[in-house]
Write an enzyme that holds these catalytic residues in place. Structure first.
Site, PDB file in Angstrom:
ATOM      1  N   VAL A  57       0.957  -1.020   0.366  1.00 32.16           N
ATOM      2  CA  VAL A  57       0.182   0.193  -0.138  1.00 32.16           C
ATOM      3  C   VAL A  57       0.591   1.467   0.255  1.00 32.16           C
ATOM      4  O   VAL A  57       1.956   1.089   0.700  1.00 32.16           O
ATOM      5  CB  VAL A  57      -0.515   0.077   1.265  1.00 32.16           C
ATOM      6  CG1 VAL A  57      -2.214   1.667   1.058  1.00 32.16           C
ATOM      7  CG2 VAL A  57      -1.327  -1.520   1.488  1.00 32.16           C
ATOM      8  N   ASP A  86     -12.489 -11.166   8.071  1.00 32.51           N
ATOM      9  CA  ASP A  86     -11.142 -10.183   8.657  1.00 32.51           C
ATOM     10  C   ASP A  86     -11.236  -9.075   9.207  1.00 32.51           C
ATOM     11  O   ASP A  86     -10.031  -8.240   8.862  1.00 32.51           O
ATOM     12  CB  ASP A  86      -9.835 -10.631   7.279  1.00 32.51           C
ATOM     13  CG  ASP A  86      -8.615 -10.978   7.894  1.00 32.51           C
ATOM     14  OD1 ASP A  86      -8.489 -11.035   8.957  1.00 32.51           O
ATOM     15  OD2 ASP A  86      -7.632 -10.688   7.013  1.00 32.51           O
TER      16      ASP A  86
END
Ligand SMILES: *[C@@H]1O[C@H](CO)[C@@H](O)[C@H](O)[C@H]1NC(C)=O
Ligand SMILES: *[C@@H]1O[C@H](CO)[C@@H](O)[C@H](O)[C@H]1NC(C)=O
Ligand SMILES: *[C@@H]1O[C@H](CO)[C@@H](O)[C@H](O)[C@H]1NC(C)=O
Ligand SMILES: *[C@@H]1O[C@H](CO)[C@@H](O)[C@H](O)[C@H]1NC(C)=O
Ligand SMILES: *[C@@H]1O[C@H](CO)[C@@H](O)[C@H](O)[C@H]1NC(C)=O
Ligand SMILES: *[C@@H]1O[C@H](CO)[C@@H](O)[C@H](O)[C@H]1NC(C)=O
Ligand SMILES: *[C@@H]1O[C@H](CO)[C@@H](O)[C@H](O)[C@H]1NC(C)=O
Ligand SMILES: *[C@@H]1O[C@H](CO)[C@@H](O)[C@H](O)[C@H]1NC(C)=O
Length: 750
Positions: free
Chosen positions: A542, A653
């Site tokens: 990211v 998650d």
């Protein structure tokens, strides 16, 4: 009259002493001893001679301490008594010691050493009673020991006599009880060294196992923890190519002590108290109810110190075979895994630690002394039929590997001493029993856990109250639009807007998102420079970026070699494009260019929640109000996903690193790579691929792949705990004392 009797007694004693003093300790080739004669060891500790046990009229040859002729320690002809005083003990022509009726030398001997002696030099053989109490047959010229009584113990083990297997001669020395006080004949109880698996001493009664010493754990017998810390005697266990044997010795040679086995199946270590002129018991076995072999059956553990009076408990994850018997306080039927228990051999299984136990019977284990403790756990985990393991040697933190494959029999729970046993368990049991393994909590930990527990309860109540309030408001439908509904409407509106804005092309398929050029992203992220790297997301890196108009973005760049990632990518794009909520991270668009796949999000200046709550310095930024708002925010986001958006979405998650914080610390749920969409009336689903993060996974999901909105709620609970405590819920198969959920359990339970 009394006086005369006393005088006579004294006279007899004097005569006896006179005779003893003049006695020899040796029988030579041409000598013999008759009933009434004695051999006395050199320093006059031991005596060998004929005796009559108790009220019996039979006569036997035996050895005893000179000061305690009542306590015979060894018997030659225990199963072949003499019925008169005609017995003669001598060395016969082939060099063996034989005991025979004096009047019938041609008949079969009552007893003989029965060794084969080379015919040369038989006249050179002597039998001698040593100061150790050992009666030996030796060849005088070369001091070759042909036979010794310590190789054929009867019911008593003297200091430095060995019990166990001599591999060279093949003799396995064991003790056998007398039939009764009046009959030294071979009785029904015996103590043997079991050399299978990891060696242990086993006491048999009528051929059935009656008591077990536990394996030799490098320091002591595992089932006799008190034995290791006594100041009177020490135990020496030898396991090498020559023998597997144990001997014990007194530390102070002026102490006379002996271990005997009796006909009730009791092993006693006695010590002579000269002043009181009596034997006292130093130690005995079996000692308590739990020493009785198999008291609680297979997979059952016996604890002698329970309040209820019933001493059996099943292993973690097991239940009584017969609840009926169990209720009647009979644990011998043992335990089994409950019907329909989940597999112990899938994703998520591991071991539950039982501390301070006498490990179960080691005679059928798989033993490897060269494996390390860690390797032992791995090895056992790998093989689905391995039901438990423990280290073979407890010294230096444990080494060697004992692995159990069949029924685990005869486990005893100690309050201290013993060793750790690791029991295979399924994921459900693991989650339940994590608290069991955190046995050694300090008072401080306990207090913390209790505070945590209370905080959780209060927080949960608050959240529930808050959610109810929101829902009530949304149902009323008047007095202002409910916030969540607003979000949903906002979501659908932008969704329609997007639909209008975007042209559909082959790449985009069903996605309804702005489409960024690769060049735009490259420019925004300074060609993915490492200076802009924010971290590693679910399936790639990211980067931070800045668009031409000044808007800050976060770019999730899918790693190219991750074939898996493509699925997740599509999934995430599809799902999140349809969702808009203030507590969900906003997807601004995507970028697909040849192999490149990227997601463009709004930039969250405060990064992810985990960096905040688990970091000592940054943690102080979060006061309780802020933390509460974060929890409420996450709850809103989850509620939206589950029921308030137009889709029903399971995130699967949810964890601290997937919650991002904006400039004013509002939480936003991110990373929908694993999320699943449910139909309106679908309650749960099953997957073959369990994905997610241990520690946040609900047991039924980790174990059976079964997931529902409840899976997210479980994760949310863990997350709430972490936010409040500032501690990470580490998920350890073995050392789960670090497990936050486990600690909270302990706090709530007691
Ligand atoms: C003693 O035993 C012998 C044989 O072992 C037997 O012949 C004899 O009769 C017995 N004597 C008595 C008094 O029992
Ligand atoms: C041995 O036998 C003789 C007769 O043969 C007998 O007189 C004697 O008492 C016996 N001795 C013993 C010790 O029994
Ligand atoms: C002596 O030993 C042999 C073989 O070792 C055995 O067959 C025999 O029965 C033994 N005899 C006695 C009296 O123990
Ligand atoms: C006799 O010898 C044994 C073995 O050497 C020793 O342990 C014991 O103390 C001695 N006893 C006496 C009375 O000297
Ligand atoms: C030994 O066991 C047998 C068979 O179980 C039994 O008949 C006998 O009475 C027992 N003996 C003793 C001394 O317990
Ligand atoms: C449990 O163990 C204690 C201590 O050994 C014993 O007193 C008690 O009888 C045992 N209970 C049962 C049901 O065996
Ligand atoms: C014991 O473990 C060692 C080390 O892993 C291995 O080399 C050896 O083959 C094992 N022995 C047995 C009998 O499994
Ligand atoms: C598991 O261990 C047992 C006992 O050692 C062995 O017989 C079996 O083959 C092993 N199974 C696997 C899959 O390795």
């Amino acid at each position: 009259m009394q006086f005369v009797k006393g005088l006579l007694n004294a006279l007899v004693l004097q005569l006896l002493l006179l005779q003893l003093c003049s006695s020899l300790d040796t029988i030579s080739f041409d000598q013999s001893i008759r009933d009434g004669d004695f051999l006395v060891s050199k320093n006059e500790t031991f005596v060998l001679g004929f005796f009559r046990p108790g009220t019996s009229s039979n006569r036997y040859v035996g050895i005893w301490y000179k000061f305690s002729e009542d306590k015979v320690l060894w018997v030659a002809n225990r199963d072949n008594p003499l019925n008169d005083t005609s017995g003669v003990l001598s060395i016969n022509t082939d060099g063996n010691l034989i005991l025979a009726h004096g009047n019938s030398s041609q008949g079969l001997p009552l007893w003989s050493t029965n060794v084969s002696v080379s015919s040369s030099g038989n006249n050179n053989i002597v039998a001698q009673l040593l100061d150790s109490g050992n009666f030996v047959l030796v060849q005088q010229d070369n001091q070759n020991v042909l036979w010794q009584s310590s190789d054929h113990p009867t019911h008593a083990l003297l200091s430095s006599m060995k019990l166990g297997l001599d591999k060279k001669s093949g003799i396995n020395r064991f003790l056998t009880s007398w039939n009764s006080n009046n009959d030294p004949g071979t009785g029904n109880c015996s103590l043997r060294m079991d050399t299978n698996g990891s060696p242990q001493l086993i006491l048999y009664k009528n051929l059935a196992k009656w008591w077990r010493s536990g394996q030799w754990n490098g320091i002591q017998w595992g089932g006799i923890p008190a034995e290791g810390s006594n100041n009177v005697f020490k135990i020496n266990f030898v396991n090498n190519q020559d023998e597997i044997a144990v001997e014990w010795s007194v530390l102070d040679p002026s102490i006379y002590s002996v271990i005997t086995i009796d006909g009730t199946g009791s092993l006693n270590q006695l010590s002579w108290q000269g002043q009181q002129h009596q034997w006292v018991t130093l130690w005995s076995a079996p000692l308590d109810a739990c020493d009785s072999y198999g008291k609680c059956g297979q997979f059952g553990a016996c604890n002698p110190y329970t309040n209820s009076g019933f001493n059996c408990t099943c292993y973690p994850g097991y239940e009584p075979n017969s609840p009926h018997d169990w209720d009647l306080r009979d644990g011998t039927g043992g335990c089994k895994r409950p019907q329909g228990s989940p597999s112990m051999c899938r994703n998520g299984e591991g071991f539950v630690k039982m501390e301070n136990v006498k490990v179960p019977d080691t005679s059928t284990i798989k033993l490897n002394r060269s494996l390390s403790f860690e390797a032992c756990g791995e090895e056992c985990l790998r093989n689905c039929s391995c039901l438990a393991y423990a280290s073979a040697d407890v010294r230096n933190g444990g080494s060697g590997c004992m692995a159990w494959f069949g029924d685990l029999m005869d486990t005893k729970q100690f309050t201290e001493g013993g060793q750790d046993l690791y029991i295979r368990a399924d994921a459900l049991v693991l989650a339940q029993y994590t608290k069991k393994s955190g046995g050694g909590f300090s008072a401080k930990d306990r207090r913390l856990a209790i505070i945590l527990g209370v905080s959780i309860a209060v927080t949960s109540l608050l959240i529930v109250a808050a959610l109810c309030w929101f829902r009530r408001r949304s149902r009323k439908g008047r007095g202002g639009q409910p916030e969540l509904l607003n979000d949903a409407i906002a979501g659908s509106r932008s969704h329609e807007d997007l639909l209008k804005k975007n042209e559909v092309d082959e790449h985009r398929g069903k996605t309804d998102l702005p489409f960024f050029d690769l060049s735009t992203i490259v420019a925004a992220t300074d060609n993915f420079s490492s200076a802009n790297l924010l971290g590693h997301g679910g399936f790639g890196m990211v980067f931070k970026g800045c668009l031409a108009d000044g808007q800050e973005i976060a770019v999730k760049r899918l790693s190219r070699n991750s074939g898996q990632g493509v699925e997740e990518f599509k999934n995430e794009v599809m799902l999140i494009a349809k969702l808009q909520h203030r507590n969900l991270v906003r997807l601004l668009g995507c970028c697909i260019d040849k192999e490149e796949r990227m997601l463009i999000y709004e930039y969250m200046p405060n990064r992810s929640l985990d960096l905040c709550i688990f970091d000592k310095s940054r943690r102080s930024l979060l006061d309780w109000r802020k933390r509460f708002q974060i929890i409420i925010g996450i709850a809103r986001g989850v509620l939206y996903l589950h029921q308030d958006s137009r889709l029903k979405i399971i995130h699967r998650d949810l964890k601290a690193s997937n919650v991002l914080l904006d400039a004013s610390m509002n939480p936003k749920i991110s990373d929908f790579g694993m999320a699943r969409m449910f139909g309106d009336d679908q309650i749960e689903a099953n997957t073959n691929r369990v994905v997610g993060t241990y520690g946040y996974m609900s047991p039924e999901y980790a174990m059976d792949g079964l997931y529902s909105t409840k899976s997210d709620v479980f994760s949310f609970g863990v997350l709430a705990l972490e936010i409040i405590s500032g501690r990470k819920n580490n998920f350890h198969f073995e050392n789960s004392s670090l497990n936050l959920v486990g600690q909270v359990n302990v706090g709530l339970v007691g």
